[in-house]
Design an enzyme around this catalytic site. Structure first.
Site, PDB file in Angstrom:
ATOM      1  N   CYS A   1      -8.867  -2.254 -13.491  1.00 44.52           N
ATOM      2  CA  CYS A   1      -8.977  -1.245 -12.513  1.00 44.52           C
ATOM      3  C   CYS A   1      -7.573  -1.658 -11.607  1.00 44.52           C
ATOM      4  CB  CYS A   1     -10.108  -1.075 -11.728  1.00 44.52           C
ATOM      5  SG  CYS A   1     -10.712  -2.788 -10.652  1.00 44.52           S
TER       6      CYS A   1
ATOM      7  N   HIS B   1       0.751  -1.160   0.053  1.00 41.71           N
ATOM      8  CA  HIS B   1      -0.006  -0.010  -0.190  1.00 41.71           C
ATOM      9  C   HIS B   1       0.755   1.445  -0.077  1.00 41.71           C
ATOM     10  CE1 HIS B   1      -3.508  -2.529   0.836  1.00 41.71           C
ATOM     11  NE2 HIS B   1      -3.815  -2.027  -0.023  1.00 41.71           N
TER      12      HIS B   1
ATOM     13  N   GLU C   1     -10.950 -11.202 -10.505  1.00 39.99           N
ATOM     14  CA  GLU C   1      -9.654 -11.125  -9.508  1.00 39.99           C
ATOM     15  C   GLU C   1      -9.327 -12.583  -9.287  1.00 39.99           C
ATOM     16  OE1 GLU C   1      -9.833  -7.777  -6.787  1.00 39.99           O
ATOM     17  OE2 GLU C   1     -11.561  -8.600  -6.256  1.00 39.99           O
TER      18      GLU C   1
ATOM     19  N   ASP D   1      -5.137  -8.443  -7.535  1.00 38.62           N
ATOM     20  CA  ASP D   1      -5.450  -9.753  -6.951  1.00 38.62           C
ATOM     21  C   ASP D   1      -5.226 -10.803  -8.124  1.00 38.62           C
ATOM     22  OD1 ASP D   1      -5.677  -9.486  -4.161  1.00 38.62           O
ATOM     23  OD2 ASP D   1      -7.483  -8.339  -4.621  1.00 38.62           O
TER      24      ASP D   1
HETATM   25  C1  PEP Z   1      -7.435  -5.489  -7.681  1.00 42.42           C
HETATM   26  O1  PEP Z   1      -7.118  -6.368  -7.057  1.00 42.42           O
HETATM   27  O2  PEP Z   1      -6.703  -5.104  -8.800  1.00 42.42           O
HETATM   28  C2  PEP Z   1      -7.788  -4.034  -7.168  1.00 42.42           C
HETATM   29  C3  PEP Z   1      -8.139  -2.957  -7.755  1.00 42.42           C
HETATM   30  O3  PEP Z   1      -8.638  -4.125  -5.863  1.00 42.42           O
HETATM   31  P1  PEP Z   1      -7.832  -3.890  -4.576  1.00 42.42           P
HETATM   32  O4  PEP Z   1      -6.355  -3.499  -4.979  1.00 42.42           O
HETATM   33  O5  PEP Z   1      -8.154  -3.065  -3.709  1.00 42.42           O
HETATM   34  O6  PEP Z   1      -7.473  -5.309  -3.863  1.00 42.42           O
HETATM   35 MG    MG Z   2      -8.635  -6.643  -5.222  1.00 43.44          MG
END
Ligand code: PEP
Ligand code: MG
Length: 756
Positions: A676, A363, A605, A629
């Site tokens: 995304c 993060h 995912e 993911d």
């Molecule tokens: C992903 O898994 O690509 C996603 C956009 O969700 P997060 O990063 O919040 O798990």
């Molecule tokens: Mg995700």
């Protein structure tokens, strides 16, 4: 044997520096396997020479002097083969090399064990004996186990800054040999190191120079007095406990009164170290004495000393946070940097971040990319303790950092930085230009966000909608589940700000590495556990409130899209859709207003969803691929684990194929597909996404101009040829090289390396 090993590791972990660690090792190994010599050779990263770093048995003067070329001598052979070499008559071996300064002519037997960490040979552990003997299998396996443990201990000590190896000393002294880590966020920064550490970690406390030593001594003594009072208080509150349980506090009181602990810390402060650094050193020294004791009861006291050290430290820290100031050009450094540490630095002062742990998908990296500052992660040998107030160059493209750079290097990086900012300025001009390829293929750019504060700036970067709103963030900042009204207010702001542009609100995606303080989930494998939609469907009360809040927020705006995370089965889609329709129906009945049924889409995912793309696409309005993911589950690589970070790559051929299959499957049913995950902002990957015909891309808004730049400089036709070539390649490495070359040829090399 296990006990010997454990004791050795405990002793090593309390050591203050590399020399001390190694001398403990050679002494203990020699005793344990009853041999004449034990030595450790480590690789000097500057020139790859193997340097004798410690010995018990050879002449002590040879330490630091005996240096072998990379593959020279038997030590070189051990490192070259990366396996043990066990000889009863070493001088006869063709690779044997005699070093008169060690006095080793008398030794016949030789056993060398490589020391390997993360696939890198760091050196060798060697034992020798006068007698001609082949070391027994148990001895070999003991040393192998030890060397494996030892490499971790050395790396750990390096990461906590208590050790400097040969190369580190040179790199710290200045010069242009970089510390290497993982590229977390691109960009170049030149600034001043500020080391921060998590509250309760004594090991991570750095050294820091102070001039007002009187004030520092005073602060330390006040902290000790406070802890003493705390102990007395605790003891009096525990009168009901048996005497032996209370004895621990007596031991603490005794330690606090012991002159040595206080005096030694004060002496170290007087020599110029700040109180927390001086305290760390003293506590380590004392803990080491106990850790090395034979008696198991006394050995346990090492833990008490460390505990006491932590208590004093936390008292000192209360004072420290109050006076913390950050220089204009702060490069924030920590053993394990967290988003909250970053938040403490005023936005305008933070120019780069460095963390000894973590990777490009942590993060911290995601946040750094969102803020547009470089990040270097997972620098194993980062001497955090010595980086305060030091000039540092951060190259977030390569994942390198230079400590006290030379004038020439500084000049070069200043030039690159200047080019970088002029590039950024050029890119800003793209803000109002559409993301369209040279042959007219239009690809809308959406923003990923979860903070209201981000929403307006996303528009400023040219976002044409919000492609992923992570609703867990409003849940995380509260101390209970937010109610329907509270949620509706937050969602309304996002929807309103962007209307009539589309907004994709994702339903709650907790579990995995995202937990709520008031809804703890404790599992052995959280990423394979109760996560995302699984929680929502098991706790429909939480889900229904969230859906009501979303529908209420969208009233009259008509730009709401709902995204379902972590879908693994078709039944989950069906059930979630049923609940959403139910809420919609109930609200229509209650309110008698016109409430549009939102469009509902599924995040892909999980590999099972890739294989069932048609069955899923049939049951929803659109698809959004969560590559963060998807990469993790497809490649079985934890997105937060530094050890396997090199395996985490969205250009792995399996990932490319999966994304391509999802796009084809969904398009066959006329359902639009977006990405995304972070893949959408990787310039090399974007070339493939253009070719595949994605319908939109969603990313951190700061990256939109760069991605637009890629799109506007290629024709779809060209990218389709690249995709065809790439689909025939076997490895992520080849794919990346091929795509990077295409970016370079198109004059976009500055997106993948420093400089214009
Ligand atoms: C992903 O898994 O690509 C996603 C956009 O969700 P997060 O990063 O919040 O798990
Ligand atoms: Mg995700």
């Amino acid at each position: 044997m296990l006990n010997t090993l454990r004791r050795l590791i405990t002793e090593v972990s309390a050591a203050q520096n590399l020399d001390e660690t190694l001398s403990i090792i050679v002494k203990r190994v020699k005793q344990t396997i009853h041999t004449d010599v034990c030595s450790v050779y480590l690789t000097d990263p500057l020139n790859e020479e193997r340097v004798l770093m410690a010995t018990d048995g050879l002449l002590p003067e040879a330490v630091g002097k005996v240096r072998l070329a990379r593959f020279e001598g038997l030590v070189g052979l051990v490192c070259e083969r990366a396996e043990p070499i066990n000889l009863d008559n070493a001088p006869e071996h063709p690779r044997y090399k005699y070093f008169p300064e060690t006095g080793e002519e008398q030794y016949s037997s030789f056993l060398g064990i490589p020391i390997i960490n993360h696939g890198q040979t760091m050196g060798a552990l060697v034992v020798q004996d006068r007698r001609r003997r082949r070391y027994a299998e148990e001895e070999v396996t003991l040393l192998l186990t030890l060397a494996a443990q030892l490499s971790g201990a050395i790396a750990h000590a390096q990461a906590s800054g208590r050790m400097q190896n040969v190369g580190q000393r040179k790199r710290l002294a200045g010069g242009d040999k970089p510390f290497r880590g993982l590229a977390g966020a691109p960009g170049v920064a030149i600034g001043i190191g500020v080391v921060v550490y998590a509250g309760a970690n004594l090991d991570a406390v750095p050294n820091r120079n102070v001039t007002d030593t009187d004030a520092e001594v005073q602060a330390f003594e006040t902290a000790v007095t406070q802890v003493r009072a705390e102990m007395t208080q605790l003891r009096s509150e525990l009168q009901h406990l048996p005497a032996e349980d209370r004895a621990i506090f007596d031991a603490y009181q005794l330690m606090l009164e012991s002159d040595s602990l206080i005096k030694q810390t004060v002496q170290k402060i007087r020599r110029g170290n700040w109180a927390p650094g001086a305290l760390r050193e003293t506590i380590h020294e004392h803990a080491r004495v106990f850790a090395g004791m034979e008696d198991s009861y006394l050995r346990e006291r090492a833990q008490d000393i460390r505990d006491l050290g932590l208590r004093i430290l936390s008292r000192l820290q209360t004072k420290e946070t109050a006076v913390r100031t950050y220089p204009q050009q702060t490069i924030l450094i920590s053993e394990e940097l967290s988003p909250s540490m970053m938040m403490e630095v005023p936005n305008s002062h933070l120019i780069a971040v460095i963390s000894a742990r973590g990777s490009g998908s942590s993060h911290v990296s995601i946040l750094a990319r969102a803020m547009g500052i470089p990040a270097v992660m997972g620098v194993d040998d980062l001497p955090t303790g010595d980086l305060n107030d030091v000039e540092i160059v951060v190259d977030g493209f390569q994942g390198n950092l230079f400590v006290r750079p030379s004038a020439a290097l500084l000049r070069e990086y200043k030039r690159l930085r200047k080019e970088e900012s002029s590039l950024t300025a050029d890119l800003v001009n793209l803000k109002d230009q559409p993301a369209v390829t040279l042959d007219g293929y239009r690809l809308p750019m959406y923003a990923n966000t979860g903070l209201l504060a981000d929403v307006r700036s996303s528009l400023g970067h040219g976002a044409e909608g919000v492609g992923l709103y992570r609703t867990e963030i409003p849940y995380m900042v509260r101390d209970r589940f937010p109610g329907e009204h509270e949620q509706a207010q937050v969602y309304r702001k996002v929807l309103e700000e962007f209307a009539p542009k589309p907004v994709y609100l994702r339903t709650l995606d907790i579990g995995g590495d995202k937990t709520l303080p008031y809804f703890p989930i404790s599992e052995a494998n959280p990423f394979l556990g109760w996560r995302g939609i699984r929680i929502s469907l098991d706790q429909p009360d939480i889900f229904l409130v969230q859906i009501r809040a979303m529908l209420r927020a969208a009233e009259g705006l008509n730009n709401l899209n709902i995204l379902l995370p972590m879908i693994t089965t078709v039944e989950e889609v069906v059930e979630a859709q049923r609940l959403i329709r139910r809420v919609h129906h109930e609200m229509l009945e209650e309110q008698q207003t016109v409430l549009e049924m939102p469009r509902v889409g599924v995040m892909i995912e999980v590999p099972s969803a890739v294989y069932q793309i048609k069955q899923i696409a049939r049951r929803c309005d659109f698809i959004s691929i969560g590559t963060n993911d998807l990469v993790q589950y497809l490649l079985a690589v934890d997105r937060n684990n530094r050890r396997v970070a090199a395996l985490y790559d969205c250009l792995h051929p399996a990932v490319i194929k999966a994304v391509n299959d999802v796009v084809e499957g969904a398009h066959a049913l006329n359902k639009p597909v977006s990405i995304c995950g972070e893949m959408a902002s990787d310039p090399a990957a974007v070339l493939l996404l253009i070719a595949m015909g994605l319908d939109s891309l969603s990313m951190n808004a700061v990256n939109i101009p760069r991605v637009k730049w890629v799109i506007r400089n290629f024709s779809r036709d060209h990218t389709q040829r690249l995709l065809e070539e790439v689909l025939r390649m076997d490895s992520a490495d080849l794919v990346r090289r091929h795509l990077n070359a295409a970016l370079e040829n198109a004059g976009l090399g500055s997106l993948i390396r420093a400089g214009k």
